[in-house]
Motif scaffolding. Structure first.
Motif, PDB file in Angstrom:
ATOM      1  N   SER A 137      -8.827   6.572   1.319  1.00 12.74           N
ATOM      2  CA  SER A 137      -7.667   5.692   1.306  1.00 12.74           C
ATOM      3  C   SER A 137      -8.060   4.264   1.684  1.00 12.74           C
ATOM      4  CB  SER A 137      -6.618   6.207   2.293  1.00 12.74           C
ATOM      5  OG  SER A 137      -5.450   5.413   2.242  1.00 12.74           O
ATOM      6  N   GLY A 138      -7.639   3.304   0.847  1.00  9.02           N
ATOM      7  CA  GLY A 138      -7.934   1.904   1.129  1.00  9.02           C
ATOM      8  C   GLY A 138      -9.369   1.512   0.899  1.00  9.02           C
TER       9      GLY A 138
ATOM     10  N   ARG B 162       0.833  -1.200   0.000  1.00  9.40           N
ATOM     11  CA  ARG B 162       0.000   0.000   0.000  1.00  9.40           C
ATOM     12  C   ARG B 162       0.876   1.260   0.000  1.00  9.40           C
ATOM     13  NH1 ARG B 162      -5.500  -0.889   1.476  1.00  9.40           N
ATOM     14  NH2 ARG B 162      -5.921  -3.056   2.041  1.00  9.40           N
ATOM     15  N   TYR B 163       0.275   2.387  -0.352  1.00 13.97           N
ATOM     16  CA  TYR B 163       1.010   3.636  -0.365  1.00 13.97           C
ATOM     17  C   TYR B 163       1.628   3.879   1.017  1.00 13.97           C
ATOM     18  CZ  TYR B 163      -1.909   4.819  -4.478  1.00 13.97           C
ATOM     19  OH  TYR B 163      -2.549   4.832  -5.682  1.00 13.97           O
TER      20      TYR B 163
ATOM     21  N   PRO C 222      -3.423   2.990   2.376  1.00 10.43           N
ATOM     22  CA  PRO C 222      -3.654   2.320   3.666  1.00 10.43           C
ATOM     23  C   PRO C 222      -5.117   2.427   4.060  1.00 10.43           C
ATOM     24  CG  PRO C 222      -2.473   4.405   3.957  1.00 10.43           C
ATOM     25  CD  PRO C 222      -2.510   4.137   2.490  1.00 10.43           C
ATOM     26  N   ASP C 223      -5.610   1.454   4.791  1.00 11.89           N
ATOM     27  CA  ASP C 223      -7.033   1.327   5.077  1.00 11.89           C
ATOM     28  C   ASP C 223      -7.501   2.424   6.041  1.00 11.89           C
ATOM     29  OD1 ASP C 223      -9.608   0.561   5.786  1.00 11.89           O
ATOM     30  OD2 ASP C 223      -9.151  -1.565   5.689  1.00 11.89           O
TER      31      ASP C 223
ATOM     32  N   ARG D 238      -5.501   1.241  -3.155  1.00 12.17           N
ATOM     33  CA  ARG D 238      -4.057   1.075  -2.978  1.00 12.17           C
ATOM     34  C   ARG D 238      -3.512   1.817  -1.761  1.00 12.17           C
ATOM     35  NH1 ARG D 238      -2.858   3.175  -8.907  1.00 12.17           N
ATOM     36  NH2 ARG D 238      -4.536   4.524  -8.182  1.00 12.17           N
TER      37      ARG D 238
END
Length: 318
Positions: free
Chosen positions: A288-289, A259-260, A302-303, A300
């Motif tokens: 994000s995520g 992940r980024y 982070p969650d 892509r």
């Protein structure tokens, strides 16, 4: 009084439900176990729909936390719940999720009018959101001592405005790609704020009131955001930190799998975390995520949904 309130709310919204039902179902509801219900709230700001997710198998007498989720422009409650997948987290961790929904008659793009403080429209919409919270707390098994609010883009800006007006109601607030209160007051000033060209006014708070009643702030912002400048995320945490007399700690760099990567900075006063800034490398204007192939969602990254709950739960237990 509870019975009267239930009867009044039911009688006052039944006809409106039938009229608005077709419009409310434009996007498909999220799938999965639990209850996904539609209700309405009315006030000086008009009428707004809201969705409520309840995890399955709630026991008699059980009281669960409530997380308010405010969607961004171009979204509705169904789309936001689907892209963030917050209901999955709620099912696993056992909390309720309230999704207020902006009306397209109030804003053609479906944006919350967080910026329109000069006319008072922003405050009326904030009041409707608080009314929705009160309605859910009255009619559902909510632990009123564990409330938090989060949002994306215009929803993030509205979440911060709601908290600035009612800080004692919430334990935590999360801004994903938003603009802090006191940065805009009209449509034109909002455009400048989105570009990072406007200063943010100080919060109406002191270190004493911040410690006593203001919730902790988590900001998540993409460094490649071309819609809302990342400067706004930095301004938001700085306004919280300045009001509380907090200082920035050492920034740590984190990457989970492929992940980024992200940089994380905590702002603390003594041992209390007042605000946390998460800047996500290569992330544009998206959750994000989030679910892949959905608007305003980037799988892509982070969650963010997990980050939101981890932050919120920490402050519920503080």
């Amino acid at each position: 009084m509870r019975a009267v309130a239930r009867t009044t709310i039911k009688a006052g919204t039944q006809a409106l439900k039938q009229t608005l039902k077709r419009a409310a179902l434009k996007s498909a509801p999220p799938t999965g176990p639990g209850t996904w219900s539609l209700s309405l709230v009315t006030g000086a700001g008009g009428v707004r729909r809201f969705r409520l997710y309840q995890p399955p198998d709630i026991k008699t007498g059980e009281r669960l936390p409530l997380l308010v989720m405010l969607h961004g422009c171009g979204q509705d409650a169904n789309a936001f719940a689907t892209s963030t997948r917050m209901n999955r987290v709620a099912m696993r961790e056992r909390f309720l999720v309230l999704y207020p929904e902006q009306d397209r008659l109030a804003n053609g793009q479906g944006c919350w009018n967080w910026f329109d403080t000069a006319s008072g429209r922003a405050y009326r919409e904030a009041a409707l959101i608080i009314q929705a919270v009160d309605q859910v707390c009255l009619l559902h098994p909510v632990d009123r001592s564990r409330l938090a609010i989060a949002g994306l883009s215009a929803g993030a800006s509205m979440a911060a405005l709601v908290v600035s007006l009612h800080p004692a109601r919430f334990k935590a607030v999360v801004m994903h790609s938003g603009i802090p209160p006191g940065t805009a007051h009209s449509t034109m000033s909002a455009v400048g704020a989105m570009r990072g060209r406007r200063a943010t006014l100080p919060l109406a708070a002191t270190p004493l009131t911040m410690a006593a009643s203001w919730p902790a702030l988590l900001v998540i912002h993409g460094e490649a955001d071309g819609v809302v400048s990342p400067q706004n995320g930095q301004a938001a945490v700085q306004s919280w930190a300045d009001a509380a007399g907090a200082r920035a700690g050492t920034t740590r760099n984190v990457q989970r799998g492929k992940r980024y990567p992200m940089s994380v900075t905590d702002f603390k006063r003594r041992d209390r975390t007042v605000a946390t800034l998460v800047l996500v490398s290569r992330l544009a204007h998206a959750w994000s995520g989030g679910a892949a192939n959905k608007p305003y969602s980037d799988g892509r990254g982070p969650d963010a949904s997990r980050m939101v709950w981890s932050f919120v739960a920490k402050h519920f237990n503080a």
